[in-house]
Design a protein around this motif. Structure first.
Motif: not given
Length: 694
Positions: A414-420, A409-412, A384-388, A390-396
């Protein structure tokens, strides 16, 4: 006593009628007026610990506030707390003119707690109080001890305390005295006594090798093959190193590589580092585990099922199946017991040997269905976290095969925090793909791979990319999902293209197009990859044809993002083919489309290609403008590979325009990026900086 280990001994059975004067260092007979000298000898072999020794000295030498100095050294059992205490104590005996008191509370531990009354009785005897004058009640003994030590300069060493209340009565009344406490627990309650706290960590590999070398003089040579592997298998834990050294000393026919092979099996290592009849590594950890409350025990063993040694609070909550606030409290118990290490930002780490122990007790104390459910919760959380991310980095808007529905309940990200997050969890994500395969969760395997594209493609993590996607392809085949198979083979092929293994890339794309059959989206992505393969082979006409077909399919599908991507790829191919003006026009269109749909990364990629085209036609100001923008965007989105690509073109622009400032700034940033990535190109970038003509 083994080098750098804590004293061990059989815990006496609980027996309220046991004789009071059993043999113990704190109970030895002393004549009145003798100076108590109860310290055990210093460790025969000792390595480093300069930080801990210096810290003790600094704290002992600090300004006093009218009470004894109390210092607590805490850490894993067998990590060398006692060795550090005894090393410091024997170096500073001249400070304590009226002696040293020593007690190992493990020898006084009963089912109902520690018999502090007996400990105080022993201390009072060696301090010269006659037996007839020692009161029976505990409070009176504690008061007499404080009174008797009010003017003395004493060192008191208290071993194996597990509660602050066990230490308080043993603190002398004199401000000139020092109490050194060792514990597997943090004992934060002693802060009310002005205590100072020192965490004792395992040795690093270098110090572990030195310790092994000193223990095994004559058995191994410096830098002998296998010593580093042996040190790593022992996890820097002095007790484990001692046991390993003892095994080599006893089995003269064994070589170090033989012992390394003997200890390599994760399932047996703890047992093999715990010889029969001795307090080895496993028994140390068993004791710490046995002291935990039931809920913390369950948390410990379920966390042992995590495939990696590091994890986040949210991960722990998922695998234990409790709310995050409850997981935080349970982890706090494990931290207090030194069974976990806090890394910051709600991340925690197991010592390698502790992780093996936690996994072992999970196998022993949890049912097979409970273990299976816990691992499935863990895998589901990561998927689930990886899918979220991915969407933050590559766009929905990016096409994906896997279904997805939002949850409150999904983690929030953004692109930078997703790559981190991807970078932080890299090794765990690889392990979770393997766990998913092992548990035959084949749909999860390929879904994880689809999400990991955002990380692997942008960060060029080729080894993980290939390893996971071999499983991803096989998993999609197992599921009978042709579209997922086409997706996996396409992503697999892209890694091969970038690694210039064109034959393997062609094979995956050919099999992918077969699986895609009549699915237009799958056909479009495979045609795009075909176009990139032909581009690298410099078959520009075929590349142009494939990319145009892919772009047309995306137009029919209504995917503006796909049209933008194929347009900047097509423009790049046209520039490479020497059709600069046509390429510039197509690249400008790609950038405009990407900006119109607010796809910043695609726009940045178009700008990189556009900047390269401007460089070819000597439009240096235009090149710098689009490349500067691309650098800012890729840096903001934590895309170091794309940032480096933009900077590499900027270097060419600077050289062409003799712009020394731009050349220096671009090369300096490239050095940082290359060094972080371990790129061999770092020498080239450093050469630019060293060039005196800049």
């Amino acid at each position: 006593m083994c080098a750098e280990t804590e004293p061990t001994g059989q815990v006496a059975p609980a027996n309220p009628r046991a004789p009071r004067n059993r043999p113990n260092r704190a109970m030895r007979p002393y004549s009145l007026g003798d100076t108590p000298q109860q310290l055990p000898p210093p460790p025969p072999v000792f390595v480093n610990r300069s930080r801990e020794l210096t810290t003790i000295s600094d704290k002992v030498g600090a300004t006093r506030d009218g009470r004894a100095t109390v210092i607590v050294l805490s850490g894993l059992g067998g990590v060398g707390k006692t060795a550090a205490v005894l090393r410091w104590a024997h170096r500073h005996l001249d400070r304590f003119t009226e002696g040293q008191l020593y007690v190992d509370l493990k020898e006084y531990r009963r089912s109902g707690g520690v018999e502090l009354t007996e400990v105080l009785g022993g201390f009072l005897r060696v301090l010269g109080v006659r037996e007839d004058y020692i009161p029976a009640p505990f409070p009176e003994r504690a008061a007499m001890f404080r009174s008797r030590t009010m003017t003395k300069r004493l060192l008191v060493v208290v071993e194996n305390a597990d509660q602050a209340a066990q230490v308080r009565p043993l603190i002398p009344g004199s401000a000139d005295s020092v109490v050194l406490v060792t514990s597997r627990r943090k004992l934060g309650g002693l802060i009310t006594e002005g205590a100072e706290f020192i965490d004792v960590s395992p040795l690093d590999v270098s110090d572990s090798e030195i310790l092994l070398g000193r223990m095994l003089r004559g058995h191994c040579e410096p830098n002998e093959r296998g010593v580093t592997d042996l040190a790593e298998l022992c996890g820097g834990l002095p007790l484990a190193l001692c046991v390993a050294g003892a095994q080599l000393a006893q089995r003269k026919q064994w070589s170090i590589p033989h012992l390394v092979r003997y200890l390599t099996d994760d399932r047996l290592r703890l047992t093999r580092l715990s010889p029969d009849g001795e307090d080895g590594v496993r028994l140390m950890f068993d004791a710490a585990y046995g002291e935990l409350p039931d809920a913390a025990k369950r948390t410990y063993r379920l966390l042992g099922l995590h495939p990696g040694s590091q994890f986040a609070l949210a991960t722990a909550a998922a695998i234990v199946a409790v709310p995050a606030a409850d997981a935080d409290e349970l982890i706090g118990v494990l931290l207090t017991s030194n069974l976990l290490e806090e890394l910051g930002d709600d991340r925690y780490r197991f010592h390698d040997l502790v992780h093996l122990h936690a996994r072992a007790v999970a196998g022993r104390d949890e049912t097979a269905p409970a273990r299976e459910e816990a691992v499935k919760r863990l895998i589901a959380w990561y998927a689930r976290a990886a899918a979220l991310a991915d969407r933050a980095v590559m766009g929905a808007a990016r096409w994906r095969v896997a279904d997805f529905a939002d949850s409150p309940d999904d983690p929030d990200f953004d692109k930078a925090s997703a790559m981190t997050w991807f970078s932080t969890e890299q090794s765990n994500l690889l392990a979770v793909v393997h766990e998913s395969w092992h548990h035959e969760l084949f749909a999860t395997v390929w879904q994880l791979c689809e999400s990991l594209w955002a990380f692997y493609y942008n960060m060029k993590v080729y080894s993980d990319w290939l390893e996971t996607h071999r499983l991803g392809v096989a998993a999609a085949v197992r599921c009978g999902n042709d579209i997922a198979q086409a997706r996996m083979r396409n992503q697999f092929a892209r890694a091969y293209i970038e690694l210039r293994d064109f034959e393997s890339a062609d094979e995956q794309l050919s099999r992918g197009i077969e699986a895609a059959s009549d699915d237009m989206r799958s056909e479009a992505v495979i045609l795009e990859s075909r176009g990139l393969l032909y581009r690298e082979l410099k078959r520009y006409d075929e590349s142009e044809e494939s990319l145009k077909r892919a772009r047309e399919l995306n137009r029919r599908l209504g995917s503006e993002r796909g049209v933008a991507i194929q347009s900047y790829q097509l423009g790049d191919v046209l520039v490479r083919a020497g059709r600069i003006d046509e390429g510039l026009r197509v690249l400008a269109e790609a950038m405009e489309i990407a900006e119109g749909i607010h796809d910043d990364l695609s726009a940045a990629k178009a700008r990189i290609a556009l900047g390269n085209a401007y460089h070819h036609v000597h439009r240096l100001a235009d090149a710098r403008s689009v490349l500067d923008s691309a650098v800012r965007t890729t840096r903001d989105h934590q895309q170091p590979v794309k940032e480096a690509q933009a900077l590499e073109v900027l270097v060419k622009v600077a050289q062409q325009g003799n712009d020394r400032v731009l050349l220096h700034d671009s090369a300096a940033r490239l050095v940082q990026l290359y060094e972080a990535a371990g790129s061999p190109l770092v020498a080239v970038a450093k050469g630019l900086l060293a060039d005196e003509s800049i």
